[in-house]
Design an enzyme around this catalytic site. Structure first.
Site, short mmCIF file in Angstrom:
data_model
loop_
_atom_site.label_atom_id
_atom_site.label_comp_id
_atom_site.label_asym_id
_atom_site.label_seq_id
_atom_site.Cartn_x
_atom_site.Cartn_y
_atom_site.Cartn_z
N HIS A 40 40.19 23.72 46.25
CA HIS A 40 39.37 23.78 45.04
C HIS A 40 39.19 25.22 44.53
O HIS A 40 39.26 25.49 43.34
CB HIS A 40 38.01 23.14 45.33
CG HIS A 40 37.30 22.62 44.12
ND1 HIS A 40 36.43 21.56 44.15
CD2 HIS A 40 37.32 23.02 42.82
CE1 HIS A 40 35.96 21.33 42.95
NE2 HIS A 40 36.47 22.21 42.12
N ASP A 89 40.80 12.75 38.29
CA ASP A 89 40.58 14.04 38.94
C ASP A 89 39.18 14.12 39.52
O ASP A 89 38.20 14.21 38.78
CB ASP A 89 40.77 15.17 37.91
CG ASP A 89 40.62 16.53 38.56
OD1 ASP A 89 41.58 16.97 39.21
OD2 ASP A 89 39.53 17.15 38.46
N TYR A 118 32.24 16.95 44.13
CA TYR A 118 31.59 16.23 43.03
C TYR A 118 30.66 15.15 43.57
O TYR A 118 29.85 14.60 42.84
CB TYR A 118 32.62 15.59 42.08
CG TYR A 118 33.58 16.56 41.42
CD1 TYR A 118 33.42 17.94 41.53
CD2 TYR A 118 34.66 16.11 40.67
CE1 TYR A 118 34.31 18.83 40.93
CE2 TYR A 118 35.55 16.98 40.06
CZ TYR A 118 35.38 18.35 40.21
OH TYR A 118 36.25 19.21 39.62
N LYS A 149 39.93 17.35 46.00
CA LYS A 149 39.99 18.77 46.34
C LYS A 149 39.23 19.11 47.61
O LYS A 149 38.15 18.54 47.86
CB LYS A 149 39.43 19.61 45.17
CG LYS A 149 39.99 19.19 43.82
CD LYS A 149 39.51 20.05 42.67
CE LYS A 149 39.91 19.46 41.32
NZ LYS A 149 38.93 18.51 40.76
#
Ligand SMILES: NC(=O)c1ccc[n+]([C@@H]2O[C@H](COP(=O)([O-])OP(=O)(O)OC[C@H]3O[C@@H](n4cnc5c(N)ncnc54)[C@H](OP(=O)(O)O)[C@@H]3O)[C@@H](O)[C@H]2O)c1
Length: 316
Positions: free
Chosen positions: A110, A49, A54, A79
């Site tokens: 997201h 994930d 990120y 996402k």
């Protein structure tokens, strides 16, 4: 590890490796992420994930490629970031390129909030691009053949109802914070009735180093850990998966914890039920994920929207 079937027919392994490293990584090829994912795949994880936000999609993708595990045996979620609600195709292509693994298994919106691409300012609730407009553009991504399923994250019943009225495609999944201190019971039932699979993020309550999260050190969780001779984290994850319509993506860079977190087991019915009710005790119905926004219960805001806009004003 068993899987759940998404409404697209694709299978999602119930446990995945969370790839949020506690902060946005400095470089896309972040070595800590690369080592963590490589180790996770070796230990047996087949679900990863990550997210554009990120900053480490490249490292995740490289670890997948270097693992020599056939691509189709690994389920990869990423996402759409808030700044890309107004340019969904571009955001998607950037993630696809950074990952470099041919296709994405699950692409999530997201957050329901859109941010202005240039200024980063949050667009107020209901103003364009609304999450419905964003979703319609996400639906078009399925025509590219480069994404197998699309879904949402941080969606409440309130916002899913708005979305579902106009959606052609029902989201395959909804990823939200969940653990016994935030079971999201109503949302879980609602999504189940619509065929939307749940994924729990921060399923361990996001402990930091020696700072164990309150849900990991809860007296009932500790008692059950002793009873079954399992680590507290394994008890929490077993409870989540035993709910039936949930998957979970705990993050750990520690090999022994990777193994512990995969070793889920079945709780006795009375223990499962007791854990499902622990949030009813005074002070135990809580968001434990740190959004870097201060105490959202006090500010009543999250990324520029009120908890009412989010539909986060009724926790259960
Ligand atoms: N959709 C969203 O908006 C959203 C928001 C937040 C998170 N997420 C996703 O969910 C994933 C997981 O959430 P999270 O990282 O916030 O929190 P989490 O998985 O609840 O907690 C991660 C922390 O727990 C520690 N840990 C892992 N296993 C443990 C165990 N068995 N016992 C004790 N401590 C343990 C890890 O430390 P070590 O690494 O040092 O072992 C790490 O510091 C993220 O990585 C991300 O993929 C999504």
């Amino acid at each position: 590890m068993h899987s759940l079937k998404l409404n697209t027919g694709h299978e999602i392994p119930v446990l995945g490796m969370g790839c949020w490293m506690g902060k946005k990584t400095d470089t896309q090829d972040n070595p800590e992420t690369y080592e963590m994912v490589k180790k996770a795949l070796k230990v047996g994880y087949r679900h990863l994930d990550t997210a554009y936000g990120y900053g480490n999609e490249q490292a995740v993708g490289k670890a997948v490629r270097d693992s020599e595990i056939p691509r189709e045996e690994i389920f990869v979620t990423t996402k759409l970031t808030n700044e890309h609600h107004g340019c969904v195709e571009k955001g998607f292509q950037e993630s696809l390129k950074a990952l470099g693994i041919g296709y994405i298994d699950l692409y999530l919106m997201h957050w329901p909030q859109a941010n202005d691409e240039k200024t980063g300012e949050t667009i107020p609730y209901g103003q364009s691009p609304t999450f419905v407009e964003t979703w319609k553009n996400m639906e078009k991504l399925l025509d590219t053949g480069k994404v197998k399923s699309i879904g949402v994250s941080n969606f409440s019943i309130k916002n899913l109802e708005v979305l579902l009225k106009e959606a052609k495609i029902v989201p395959a999944a909804n990823q939200v914070e969940a653990h016994p201190y935030l079971p999201e019971a109503s949302l879980s039932e609602f999504c189940k009735s619509k065929g939307i699979v749940m994924t729990a993020y921060s399923p361990l309550g996001q402990p930091h180093g020696a700072n164990m999260s309150p849900v990991l050190t809860d007296p009932l969780v500790k008692r059950l850990a002793e009873k079954y001779s399992k680590p507290a984290g394994t008890v929490l994850l077993s409870w989540l998966i035993q709910r039936g319509n949930w998957t979970a993506v705990p993050k750990t860079a520690t090999e022994s914890r990777m193994k512990d977190n995969l070793a889920i087991f079945e709780l006795d019915k009375e223990d499962f039920e007791a854990l499902s009710k622990v949030h009813q005790e005074e002070g135990k119905l809580l968001h434990l994920c740190d959004y870097g926004q201060g105490d959202i219960a006090k500010t009543r805001k999250i990324f520029g929207w009120s908890l009412e806009d989010m539909g986060w004003d009724h926790l259960d």
